[in-house]
Scaffold this active site. Structure first.
Site, PDB file in Angstrom:
ATOM      1  N   SER A  63       0.791  -1.233   0.000  1.00  9.38           N
ATOM      2  CA  SER A  63       0.000   0.000   0.000  1.00  9.38           C
ATOM      3  C   SER A  63       0.822   1.280   0.000  1.00  9.38           C
ATOM      4  O   SER A  63       0.249   2.355  -0.151  1.00  9.38           O
ATOM      5  CB  SER A  63      -0.950   0.007   1.193  1.00  9.38           C
ATOM      6  N   LYS A  66       0.270   3.358  -2.970  1.00 13.34           N
ATOM      7  CA  LYS A  66      -0.913   4.222  -3.108  1.00 13.34           C
ATOM      8  C   LYS A  66      -0.529   5.703  -3.150  1.00 13.34           C
ATOM      9  O   LYS A  66      -1.248   6.526  -3.710  1.00 13.34           O
ATOM     10  CB  LYS A  66      -1.897   3.937  -1.971  1.00 13.34           C
ATOM     11  N   TYR A 190      -4.142  -2.589  -9.997  1.00 14.83           N
ATOM     12  CA  TYR A 190      -3.953  -2.396  -8.552  1.00 14.83           C
ATOM     13  C   TYR A 190      -3.028  -3.466  -7.949  1.00 14.83           C
ATOM     14  O   TYR A 190      -2.096  -3.147  -7.201  1.00 14.83           O
ATOM     15  CB  TYR A 190      -5.329  -2.402  -7.868  1.00 14.83           C
ATOM     16  N   TYR A 241      -4.388   3.576   7.970  1.00 13.57           N
ATOM     17  CA  TYR A 241      -5.719   2.992   8.159  1.00 13.57           C
ATOM     18  C   TYR A 241      -6.341   3.492   9.461  1.00 13.57           C
ATOM     19  O   TYR A 241      -6.227   4.661   9.780  1.00 13.57           O
ATOM     20  CB  TYR A 241      -5.642   1.453   8.106  1.00 13.57           C
ATOM     21  N   VAL A 259       1.192  -3.572   3.878  1.00 15.58           N
ATOM     22  CA  VAL A 259       1.202  -4.857   4.595  1.00 15.58           C
ATOM     23  C   VAL A 259       2.474  -5.677   4.356  1.00 15.58           C
ATOM     24  O   VAL A 259       2.678  -6.697   5.013  1.00 15.58           O
ATOM     25  CB  VAL A 259      -0.039  -5.749   4.297  1.00 15.58           C
TER      26      VAL A 259
HETATM   27  N1  GLU Z   1      -2.384  -5.341  -1.848  1.00 15.79           N
HETATM   28  C1  GLU Z   1      -2.889  -5.246  -0.501  1.00 15.79           C
HETATM   29  C2  GLU Z   1      -4.388  -5.454  -0.491  1.00 15.79           C
HETATM   30  O1  GLU Z   1      -5.048  -4.905  -1.307  1.00 15.79           O
HETATM   31  C3  GLU Z   1      -2.515  -3.925   0.053  1.00 15.79           C
HETATM   32  C4  GLU Z   1      -2.944  -3.748   1.472  1.00 15.79           C
HETATM   33  C5  GLU Z   1      -1.937  -2.982   2.291  1.00 15.79           C
HETATM   34  O2  GLU Z   1      -0.757  -2.909   2.004  1.00 15.79           O
HETATM   35  O3  GLU Z   1      -2.358  -2.441   3.305  1.00 15.79           O
HETATM   36  O4  GLU Z   1      -4.906  -6.172   0.297  1.00 15.79           O
END
Ligand code: GLU
Length: 309
Positions: A63, A66, A190, A241, A259
């Site tokens: 993430s 992003k 994505y 988050y 993650v």
């Molecule tokens: N590719 C992961 C998902 O969509 C990213 C989540 C993350 O890094 O928090 O679940």
């Protein structure tokens, strides 16, 4: 203490901590990473680099991507993006679908999965996923000054075969016309963006434009100063988050976690920092990465809430 000594002290302290959190396993390929890895890289505004631990080991940025995807999407459609994605902390888990139903397919912010899927839809822009992914990789090569940054196809395939929740989010938003390309193409974009691998050093280099008011150190402008400030504001309020408030409280620096255990943190005007420790805390953020940034902020006084020197 010099910054070099501070990094060495943090690396030494992290090595003594036994509870390293839990490596993400819901994407099976990520579970293969050893929990005892730790890396850190700091690039300062005057161009110096300080590294410690496994700073040159590649990890799945997940993430953290992003931030770069948002930068590209804002470059494509500017403030129109905010008609499709909000700018508020979610207070929910990164992959929650509940809020999306209440808010009629408009995700709270671009850093939760639903928001990042809309951003991927924008970045797709009528092309095939490989075009959008190619653009993202070229962007990272330019930002980091390193053409070696690449995608781990095994991670992308692993997530494609298990990403049912992201599929649900994308389909749900397609029903509200907030995802406009076929869902498999959007998720292809994505998942591949999440599967990009970078080292702490590469990530800290890539983040420099956010500490330099939108400028690349080569003098070129990546984004306007106002946009860099806004991306940093979103990182501070939404980058971790439903633990974003706690991260702001403990560290006081805009940051985006993934993650894979990586965190990119930006001290405007001072430093671009990347840390990596694959074990996560209960909110899905790097447990020891957060501890390392907390210690760094304490040693350096680099909270965005501190007055300048
Ligand atoms: N590719 C992961 C998902 O969509 C990213 C989540 C993350 O890094 O928090 O679940």
């Amino acid at each position: 203490m010099t910054l070099h000594e501070t990094v060495a002290a943090i690396v030494a302290h992290i090595a003594t901590i036994e509870d390293r959190g839990t490596v993400a396993s819901y994407i099976p390929e990520l579970a293969k990473v050893e929990a005892d890895r730790f890396g850190m890289a700091i690039v300062t505004a005057d161009g110096e680099t300080f590294i410690g631990g496994d700073a040159d080991a590649s990890f799945s940025i997940q993430s953290v991507s992003k931030v770069f995807a948002l930068t590209l999407a804002l470059g494509k459609i500017g403030d129109q993006l905010w008609e499709r994605v909000g700018r508020e902390p979610s207070g929910n888990a990164f992959n929650s679908i509940v809020q999306l139903e209440q808010e009629r397919g408009i995700p709270r912010n671009p850093f939760i999965n639903a928001g990042a899927i809309v951003v991927a839809d924008v970045n797709l822009g009528g092309h095939q996923p490989r075009v959008a992914i190619g653009e993202m990789l070229r962007f990272l090569h330019y930002l980091a000054g390193d053409d070696a940054i690449a995608i781990n196809e095994a991670v992308a395939a692993s997530e494609t075969s298990t990403g049912f929740r992201n599929l649900a989010l994308a389909n749900y938003m397609r029903a509200f016309d907030n995802v406009r390309h076929p869902v498999d193409l959007v998720l292809g974009t994505y998942f591949h963006q999440c599967a990009i691998e970078m080292s702490c050093r590469q990530l800290a280099l890539a983040g420099r434009y956010l500490m330099l008011d939108g400028r690349h150190p080569d003098g070129g402008r990546v984004v306007s100063a106002a946009r860099a400030r806004r991306i940093n504001a979103l990182m501070l309020t939404c980058g971790h988050y439903d633990a974003s408030g706690d991260f702001a409280f403990r560290v006081g620096i805009p940051g985006k976690s993934g993650v894979g255990g990586g965190i990119l943190a930006i001290v405007p005007g001072r430093a671009s920092i990347a840390v990596w420790s694959p074990g996560l805390n209960e909110n899905g953020n790097s447990k020891l990465g957060t501890v390392a940034l907390e210690e760094l902020a304490r040693h350096t006084g680099w909270s965005v809430f501190s007055p300048p020197d």
